[in-house]
Design an enzyme around this catalytic site. Structure first.
Site, PDB file in Angstrom:
ATOM      1  N   ASP A 229      53.402  -7.687 -20.994  1.00  0.00           N
ATOM      2  CA  ASP A 229      52.703  -7.081 -22.125  1.00  0.00           C
ATOM      3  C   ASP A 229      53.713  -6.646 -23.187  1.00  0.00           C
ATOM      4  O   ASP A 229      54.818  -6.208 -22.865  1.00  0.00           O
ATOM      5  CB  ASP A 229      51.897  -5.876 -21.631  1.00  0.00           C
ATOM      6  CG  ASP A 229      51.111  -5.207 -22.736  1.00  0.00           C
ATOM      7  OD1 ASP A 229      50.109  -5.794 -23.173  1.00  0.00           O
ATOM      8  OD2 ASP A 229      51.510  -4.104 -23.178  1.00  0.00           O
ATOM      9  N   GLU A 256      53.361 -11.908 -23.906  1.00  0.00           N
ATOM     10  CA  GLU A 256      52.375 -11.709 -24.967  1.00  0.00           C
ATOM     11  C   GLU A 256      53.114 -11.420 -26.267  1.00  0.00           C
ATOM     12  O   GLU A 256      53.678 -10.337 -26.457  1.00  0.00           O
ATOM     13  CB  GLU A 256      51.444 -10.531 -24.628  1.00  0.00           C
ATOM     14  CG  GLU A 256      50.431 -10.237 -25.708  1.00  0.00           C
ATOM     15  CD  GLU A 256      50.147  -8.753 -25.890  1.00  0.00           C
ATOM     16  OE1 GLU A 256      49.054  -8.438 -26.361  1.00  0.00           O
ATOM     17  OE2 GLU A 256      51.027  -7.927 -25.567  1.00  0.00           O
TER      18      GLU A 256
END
Length: 475
Positions: A229, A256
């Site tokens: 993330d 991401e």
């Protein structure tokens, strides 16, 4: 934009007009179910169903110590050493991994290593997990000892010296320029003032060692993939220090990094391209997503989906996580402009699961956004049919047979044919089955409807209704 149905023409005339494009990379895709914010025991209970639907991997929400019922609280870690949050604890997580493994499905874990929880509202120090959580551990010592992954939870994990922008360095700063790499990677993600933001971890030796220990314990439990993330906000030095050769051995890592396009866009050039080259990891294919959104937009053309990777608008197939929706898009006001019309999203899913290249990710939530569009998406009939096609053609090449502003028709070697028509009028497309190597006297059955095409001659007509998709799989 609507284009009238292509008129039926003689094979000799049509032969001169058909267009062919070959995409060279081979697929090694296995569909990921993003079980967003699902409780671990719910995933375990549905393990057989998930396997029967054709999924090969399940991505679950971050597993560590975090508090708060809101979905975003899962992205604010307090302690890596213990799995204890509203989704379950260490035992629940281990049971889930084992249940999935028993039916041949892998577990992927969402990882948050950029920052710790924003707890400035209740305390000013940067000690984690903080005195309140340490007192909770002490009051339930037997239980927390039983679910501890590593380390000594009678002591803290991180202190002020483990973060960027500590007060002896002039105080923490919020990101002010999202185009500046240094600003994005060394300062804090903040909300509106006076929010002090999420404390940004410094990749010193202690931080890296604790993050590696956490990953190793998840691997020991059977986790085979990690989603990183906020990878855009971490230096590639930090990512490579944590994901060393030992940690990466036998696992799939993808990051991401949200971009608005591919080569030529500032986010791609400044963040995604360096990440891919410096780490060797995979990533969400936001460049392809931008092309998909453009193709299905008013006035857009399906031509842009013929071979977007050829001009830097899609990631290489072995590095791409492909999608039509991620959790950030419906759940964050700043990204909701990227939501597609529901029918366009259906057509985009047919493209993502029909094409060759990338690992498709299907998002299914508990209606955290309030849109009520992705609840139980994982088992919808259309998704089930698309996964059947994807799995049935896995490893086959992709050749585009015909395309125009409204339609794209491509095949997966001889195993299947995909037609996607974004416009309102149906379209006929004649195909030279000899040139395109489609097999005669075999049924090609659409996995999305009852339509069956049986090829019995050199020229065969495929019909794709308006605002629809067909995914004909050879039986």
């Amino acid at each position: 934009m609507n284009i009238e149905r292509i008129k039926t023409r003689s094979p000799s005339l049509l032969a001169a007009s058909l267009l062919m494009s070959t995409v060279s990379f081979q697929s090694s895709a296995d569909v990921i179910l993003h079980a967003f914010n699902w409780q671990y025991d719910d995933v375990a209970a549905r393990a057989q169903e998930i396997a029967d639907l054709g999924y090969k991997k399940v991505l679950v929400s971050p597993a560590y110590k975090s508090t708060g019922d809101q979905w975003w609280a899962r992205y604010q870690p307090q302690d890596y050493r213990v799995i204890d949050n509203p989704l379950g604890d260490t035992d629940d997580f281990r049971d889930m991994v084992n249940a999935l493994k028993a039916v041949g499905v892998e577990t992927y874990a969402d990882i948050v290593f950029n920052h710790m929880a924003n707890e400035a509202w209740k305390r000013s120090d940067l000690n984690y997990p903080g005195s309140e959580v340490l007192a909770q551990y002490a009051a339930n010592e037997t239980y927390y000892d039983s679910i501890t992954l590593f380390g000594d939870v009678s002591n803290g994990l991180f202190g002020g010296g483990d973060f960027h922008g500590t007060f002896d360095q002039g105080g923490p700063k919020c990101i002010s320029n999202y185009s500046d790499v240094g600003d994005v990677q060394y300062n804090r993600l903040c909300g509106a003032p006076p929010d002090p933001g999420l404390p940004d971890l410094d990749p010193n030796n202690w931080v890296v060692s604790q993050q590696k220990a956490y990953l190793q314990m998840l691997k020991n439990m059977g986790v085979t993939g990690f989603r990183v993330d906020a990878a855009k906000h971490m230096t590639n030095y930090h990512i490579n220090a944590v994901f060393d050769s030992t940690i990466k051995n036998g696992v799939h890592v993808f990051g991401e990094i949200i971009t608005t396009g591919g080569a030529g866009s500032s986010e791609y050039d400044n963040f995604l391209a360096p990440y891919l080259s410096d780490t060797g990891h995979s990533a969400y294919d936001f460049p392809l997503f931008a092309q998909i959104r453009s193709a299905f937009s008013f006035g857009g053309s399906m031509n842009s989906l013929v071979d977007p990777g050829a001009y830097g608008q899609a990631l290489a197939g072995d590095k791409a996580i492909t999608f039509s929706i991620t959790h950030d898009i419906p759940l964050n006001d700043g990204f909701r402009y990227q939501l597609m019309d529901p029918t366009d999203e259906f057509l985009a899913n047919a493209y993502v699961l029909g094409r060759n290249g990338g690992v498709p990710l299907m998002y299914s939530d508990n209606n955290e956004s309030g849109d009520n569009r992705w609840v139980d998406l994982y088992k919808r009939d259309d998704i089930k049919g698309m996964i059947k096609f994807h799995n049935g053609t896995q490893g086959s090449g992709m050749q585009v047979i015909n395309y125009n502003d409204c339609l794209i028709l491509f095949k997966r070697d001889h195993k299947g044919v995909v037609g996607i028509n974004k416009c309102g009028s149906g379209q006929d497309v004649w195909v030279n089955t000899a040139t395109d190597n489609l097999w005669w006297y075999r049924n090609y059955r659409d996995t999305l409807s009852n339509d069956v095409q049986t090829i019995t001659s050199q020229w065969h007509k495929f019909y794709v209704p308006g605002r629809s998709a067909r995914m004909w799989l050879m039986e």
